[in-house]
Design an enzyme around this catalytic site. Sequence first.
Site, mmCIF file in Angstrom:
data_model
loop_
_atom_site.group_PDB
_atom_site.id
_atom_site.type_symbol
_atom_site.label_atom_id
_atom_site.label_comp_id
_atom_site.label_asym_id
_atom_site.label_seq_id
_atom_site.Cartn_x
_atom_site.Cartn_y
_atom_site.Cartn_z
ATOM 1 N N ALA A 73 47.947 33.342 34.041
ATOM 2 C CA ALA A 73 47.538 32.026 34.554
ATOM 3 C C ALA A 73 46.030 31.884 34.760
ATOM 4 C CB ALA A 73 48.268 31.673 35.838
ATOM 5 N N ALA A 74 45.247 32.876 34.356
ATOM 6 C CA ALA A 74 43.791 32.738 34.485
ATOM 7 C C ALA A 74 43.281 31.579 33.637
ATOM 8 C CB ALA A 74 43.098 34.040 34.090
ATOM 9 N N GLY A 75 43.773 31.476 32.396
ATOM 10 C CA GLY A 75 43.362 30.382 31.526
ATOM 11 C C GLY A 75 43.807 29.029 32.048
ATOM 12 N N ASP A 76 44.999 28.966 32.616
ATOM 13 C CA ASP A 76 45.490 27.708 33.177
ATOM 14 C C ASP A 76 44.684 27.300 34.402
ATOM 15 O OD1 ASP A 76 47.482 27.553 31.232
ATOM 16 O OD2 ASP A 76 48.903 28.686 32.454
#
Length: 319
Positions: free
Chosen positions: A248-251
């Site tokens: 979820a880092a990209g999100d």
Amino acid sequence: MNKIVVVGSTNIDLMAKVHHLPSRGETVCDAEFSQAIGGKGMNQAIAAARLGGDVIFVTALGNDHYASLLKKHLQNEKIITDYVIDDSEQPTGMALIYVSHEGENCIAVAPGANNKLQPTLLDTFKKALDRADIVIMQAEIPYQTICATASYAKSHGKKVILNLAPAKEADPELLSNVDVLVVNEIEGGIVAGLPYSNDNMDQIMIRLKHTGVKNIVVTVGSKGAYLITPFGCSHIEPYKVDVVDTVAAGDTFCGALAVQFSGDYITEENMRYANAASAIAVTRHGATTSIPTAEEVDRFLLQCECVSPQPNILQYEKI
């Protein structure tokens, strides 16, 4: 405060941590089971809400007990659920994940209700798009729905952010309706028609520039991110943190970018804020459980102020 509409997927992640990935016909015992909320749409909606956005989430939930639980979870995050679509025929999307102790994984995704989000349903959430400043989408819902939503939003003066993940080709008509394209290096290579290798990032960015999208963001993990606009290309250095989990880092990055975006162009300040939010996320386990609040990002930036990474301006006369 930006009014943000996220149109995207919702999944339940069912994860089994195993000593080794099972081979064909094998049963692996003593697995550690966990269950979490996932889906790129869900993650980005929660990120935008926690970071200060006024968020409406358009998604489809299934004919199971997860639907009511997920709606309640969204409402607890102060996300408007008036345009959540109920699918009476399919279950909520599921991701079945095996993770070995060595970090290897295999994943099977059953999209379920996510496939309900067809372009024929656009009329049911046009009112949500009409009140938006920014519309965010990802590639875990039907492609034609992405195209139809982007076209409607753009024609009504809305800013469109497209995170083309999972990796997918995009036709010029769709890209003409996108204000901000967010991809990682692999996804960027697919859009550019030039598969990524360790030494061809410059060529990929030149090709991406020729798509005509005003703002292109290429995230490159621990190396930070690139911002490509008509004014040039900048490399935004990452913040140095101890990485625990990159889920979820990209999100989180996309949600943060949507909250900060105003005007016509993404700024390096916007990028640094998004980098900070994702840097906090990777220091925590899980997907939605790792996403920080606006107050946490502000504190992080204040602590980093003396050593805040500055952009490296890259000279690309060929772009």
